[in-house]
Design a protein around this motif. Sequence first.
Motif, PDB file in Angstrom:
ATOM      1  N   GLY A  20      -3.358   1.997 -22.010  1.00 53.27           N
ATOM      2  CA  GLY A  20      -2.625   1.423 -20.875  1.00 53.27           C
ATOM      3  C   GLY A  20      -1.698   2.371 -20.158  1.00 53.27           C
ATOM      4  N   MET A  21      -2.023   3.661 -20.187  1.00 52.80           N
ATOM      5  CA  MET A  21      -1.119   4.634 -19.570  1.00 52.80           C
ATOM      6  C   MET A  21      -1.517   4.961 -18.134  1.00 52.80           C
ATOM      7  SD  MET A  21      -0.303   8.320 -21.130  1.00 52.80           S
ATOM      8  CE  MET A  21       1.151   9.246 -20.736  1.00 52.80           C
ATOM      9  N   ARG A  22      -2.744   4.616 -17.763  1.00 55.73           N
ATOM     10  CA  ARG A  22      -3.249   5.151 -16.498  1.00 55.73           C
ATOM     11  C   ARG A  22      -3.698   4.085 -15.508  1.00 55.73           C
ATOM     12  NH1 ARG A  22      -3.869  10.716 -17.495  1.00 55.73           N
ATOM     13  NH2 ARG A  22      -4.117  11.158 -19.705  1.00 55.73           N
ATOM     14  N   PHE A  23      -2.997   2.949 -15.471  1.00 48.41           N
ATOM     15  CA  PHE A  23      -3.319   1.985 -14.418  1.00 48.41           C
ATOM     16  C   PHE A  23      -3.009   2.665 -13.083  1.00 48.41           C
ATOM     17  CE2 PHE A  23      -2.328  -1.001 -17.924  1.00 48.41           C
ATOM     18  CZ  PHE A  23      -3.512  -1.709 -17.914  1.00 48.41           C
ATOM     19  N   LEU A  24      -4.010   2.678 -12.188  1.00 53.09           N
ATOM     20  CA  LEU A  24      -3.795   3.415 -10.931  1.00 53.09           C
ATOM     21  C   LEU A  24      -2.778   2.727 -10.043  1.00 53.09           C
ATOM     22  CD1 LEU A  24      -7.008   4.920  -9.365  1.00 53.09           C
ATOM     23  CD2 LEU A  24      -5.045   6.058 -10.409  1.00 53.09           C
ATOM     24  N   GLU A  25      -2.860   1.383 -10.007  1.00 46.77           N
ATOM     25  CA  GLU A  25      -1.910   0.647  -9.168  1.00 46.77           C
ATOM     26  C   GLU A  25      -1.235  -0.412 -10.018  1.00 46.77           C
ATOM     27  OE1 GLU A  25      -2.920  -0.144  -5.122  1.00 46.77           O
ATOM     28  OE2 GLU A  25      -4.857   0.791  -5.443  1.00 46.77           O
ATOM     29  N   PRO A  26      -0.298   0.018 -10.862  1.00 46.91           N
ATOM     30  CA  PRO A  26       0.272  -0.911 -11.837  1.00 46.91           C
ATOM     31  C   PRO A  26       1.030  -2.074 -11.209  1.00 46.91           C
ATOM     32  CG  PRO A  26       1.429   1.200 -11.871  1.00 46.91           C
ATOM     33  CD  PRO A  26       0.227   1.383 -11.009  1.00 46.91           C
ATOM     34  N   TYR A  27       1.407  -1.949  -9.935  1.00 41.05           N
ATOM     35  CA  TYR A  27       2.139  -3.071  -9.325  1.00 41.05           C
ATOM     36  C   TYR A  27       1.175  -4.081  -8.690  1.00 41.05           C
ATOM     37  CZ  TYR A  27       6.227  -0.588 -10.719  1.00 41.05           C
ATOM     38  OH  TYR A  27       7.162   0.028 -11.511  1.00 41.05           O
ATOM     39  N   ASP A  28      -0.132  -3.731  -8.698  1.00 41.17           N
ATOM     40  CA  ASP A  28      -1.134  -4.720  -8.305  1.00 41.17           C
ATOM     41  C   ASP A  28      -1.587  -5.403  -9.605  1.00 41.17           C
ATOM     42  OD1 ASP A  28      -3.219  -6.234  -7.456  1.00 41.17           O
ATOM     43  OD2 ASP A  28      -4.409  -4.587  -6.634  1.00 41.17           O
ATOM     44  N   SER A  29      -0.689  -6.237 -10.112  1.00 49.11           N
ATOM     45  CA  SER A  29      -0.882  -6.765 -11.454  1.00 49.11           C
ATOM     46  C   SER A  29      -2.159  -7.607 -11.587  1.00 49.11           C
ATOM     47  CB  SER A  29       0.353  -7.576 -11.834  1.00 49.11           C
ATOM     48  OG  SER A  29       0.196  -8.098 -13.101  1.00 49.11           O
ATOM     49  N   ASP A  30      -2.532  -8.336 -10.512  1.00 49.46           N
ATOM     50  CA  ASP A  30      -3.728  -9.181 -10.613  1.00 49.46           C
ATOM     51  C   ASP A  30      -4.951  -8.343 -10.972  1.00 49.46           C
ATOM     52  OD1 ASP A  30      -2.410 -11.420 -10.085  1.00 49.46           O
ATOM     53  OD2 ASP A  30      -3.033 -11.608  -7.978  1.00 49.46           O
ATOM     54  N   GLN A  31      -5.136  -7.256 -10.186  1.00 46.91           N
ATOM     55  CA  GLN A  31      -6.315  -6.404 -10.416  1.00 46.91           C
ATOM     56  C   GLN A  31      -6.275  -5.820 -11.833  1.00 46.91           C
ATOM     57  OE1 GLN A  31      -6.325  -2.719 -10.520  1.00 46.91           O
ATOM     58  NE2 GLN A  31      -8.556  -2.546 -10.563  1.00 46.91           N
ATOM     59  N   CYS A  32      -5.078  -5.404 -12.271  1.00 50.30           N
ATOM     60  CA  CYS A  32      -4.968  -4.732 -13.575  1.00 50.30           C
ATOM     61  C   CYS A  32      -5.219  -5.698 -14.728  1.00 50.30           C
ATOM     62  CB  CYS A  32      -3.587  -4.105 -13.739  1.00 50.30           C
ATOM     63  SG  CYS A  32      -3.277  -2.764 -12.598  1.00 50.30           S
ATOM     64  N   HIS A  33      -4.578  -6.864 -14.692  1.00 49.61           N
ATOM     65  CA  HIS A  33      -4.765  -7.722 -15.876  1.00 49.61           C
ATOM     66  C   HIS A  33      -6.169  -8.312 -15.911  1.00 49.61           C
ATOM     67  CE1 HIS A  33      -4.551 -11.999 -14.673  1.00 49.61           C
ATOM     68  NE2 HIS A  33      -3.728 -11.620 -13.717  1.00 49.61           N
ATOM     69  N   GLU A  34      -6.769  -8.463 -14.728  1.00 49.94           N
ATOM     70  CA  GLU A  34      -8.159  -8.946 -14.735  1.00 49.94           C
ATOM     71  C   GLU A  34      -9.083  -7.884 -15.352  1.00 49.94           C
ATOM     72  OE1 GLU A  34      -8.893 -10.105 -10.708  1.00 49.94           O
ATOM     73  OE2 GLU A  34      -7.537 -11.834 -10.910  1.00 49.94           O
ATOM     74  N   MET A  35      -8.735  -6.620 -15.109  1.00 50.00           N
ATOM     75  CA  MET A  35      -9.548  -5.537 -15.684  1.00 50.00           C
ATOM     76  C   MET A  35      -9.416  -5.521 -17.218  1.00 50.00           C
ATOM     77  SD  MET A  35      -9.584  -1.632 -14.446  1.00 50.00           S
ATOM     78  CE  MET A  35      -7.864  -1.430 -14.780  1.00 50.00           C
ATOM     79  N   VAL A  36      -8.201  -5.779 -17.729  1.00 51.58           N
ATOM     80  CA  VAL A  36      -8.001  -5.849 -19.186  1.00 51.58           C
ATOM     81  C   VAL A  36      -8.876  -6.980 -19.755  1.00 51.58           C
ATOM     82  CG1 VAL A  36      -6.329  -6.296 -21.032  1.00 51.58           C
ATOM     83  CG2 VAL A  36      -5.643  -4.930 -19.041  1.00 51.58           C
ATOM     84  N   GLN A  37      -8.844  -8.125 -19.071  1.00 48.36           N
ATOM     85  CA  GLN A  37      -9.653  -9.252 -19.556  1.00 48.36           C
ATOM     86  C   GLN A  37     -11.151  -8.933 -19.467  1.00 48.36           C
ATOM     87  OE1 GLN A  37      -6.704 -12.129 -17.458  1.00 48.36           O
ATOM     88  NE2 GLN A  37      -8.348 -13.348 -18.281  1.00 48.36           N
ATOM     89  N   TYR A  38     -11.508  -8.210 -18.420  1.00 45.24           N
ATOM     90  CA  TYR A  38     -12.918  -7.833 -18.277  1.00 45.24           C
ATOM     91  C   TYR A  38     -13.348  -6.950 -19.462  1.00 45.24           C
ATOM     92  CZ  TYR A  38     -17.243  -5.842 -16.546  1.00 45.24           C
ATOM     93  OH  TYR A  38     -18.555  -5.450 -16.441  1.00 45.24           O
TER      94      TYR A  38
END
Length: 371
Positions: A20-38
């Motif tokens: 979890g160190m390299r989220f490109l857009e960490p403040y776009d939380s929707d895209q990021c947490h959906e990617m974790v779930q994916y």
Amino acid sequence: MIYTKYGKTDMTLSAIGFGGMRFLEPYDSDQCHEMVQYAYSQGINYFDTAPGYCGDQSEIIFGRAFKEMLKIRDEKPFYVATKSGADNPSDLRRNLENSLERMGLDYIDVYQEWCITSMPQYEQRKANGILKELTKFKEEGLIKHVCISSHLPGDGIREVLNDYPFEGVLLGYCAMNFQYRDAGIDAAAKNQQGVVCMNPLAGGLIPEHPELFEFLKKPTDKSVVESALHFLIDDPRINVALLGFSKNKHVDQAIAAMDSYKPLPSGYKDSLRSNLKENFNSICTGCAYCKDCPQDIPIPALMGAYNQFHITKDPMNMLNTLRYHYGISKEKAIEFVDSCIACKKCEKECTQILPIVNRLQEIKKEISKLD
Ligand code: SF4
Ligand code: SF4
């Protein structure tokens, strides 16, 4: 996906982990947490984060994803790793409580004593009561397993792993620098401690310069990334290669690399060693023959970071490698360079015949210009 048992624990971990160190857009939380779930839906079950990754956003993003994932955790287990570099018990407890709150968890599976950069620093933390406090956390059910995360060279990691029954280790290790930390992985295997590798793609060098790493490829490999991941999967001492993802398609690519894995041909590792030596004439291969510097300068780490500058010509890559791969701050690196007495013992021992003394000065010159 391949799964293996992590040390002596009852956790069975996916060979690819989500770092979890390299989220490109960490403040776009929707895209990021959906990617974790994916990633979870595709079979990745190990998630590694830390307070301070992407601000504090990394733990928050994972927390949002875990909220959904917890609903099916009994049928589809997943495991969470986070860290603390606190040097006293009360800060350590505060860090753990904050991590639990940010991620909405009752406990952490793998709690890592973070960023051990030297034996004296480790001994000091121990003397301050850190290990006793970690044991208490376990008794209280707040964490399941006590592990370490370290940027030490292999023999330093071995010393720490042999000192205390840590249940596993997170360390930087890849097809380019494996010689630098092999002794640590050997010790973990001997002690039945789990192993997770960060930076499996040499901090992006391998995918960004495929021509340099062509020698990693076997005839059936489609890319050097695939080859670099196969190198780690093939090693029975290693459980997980941690990758940072910015898009779902990167998750798919990593899983495809897993699926195409076949045992490496015998002699593959030896051929890597000689390729690193022959084809990387001006590159430090991390062999660590130079490590006994009379001034205790961590030469393989500094030369490993210099590789990034040498290849990319971008000094920021070198500084980031010093900071995040070797745990050496800019100030500490300059202090090391200043302590060199130019005895050239290291240059006589260097298997690549590198101009180490000059490179040290170049490191100082280049990073001094940066923030
Ligand atoms: S030349 Fe400098 S870095 Fe090399 S061994 Fe001597 S003091 Fe250490
Ligand atoms: S001996 Fe040379 S190649 Fe080996 S780690 Fe030291 S600087 Fe790098």
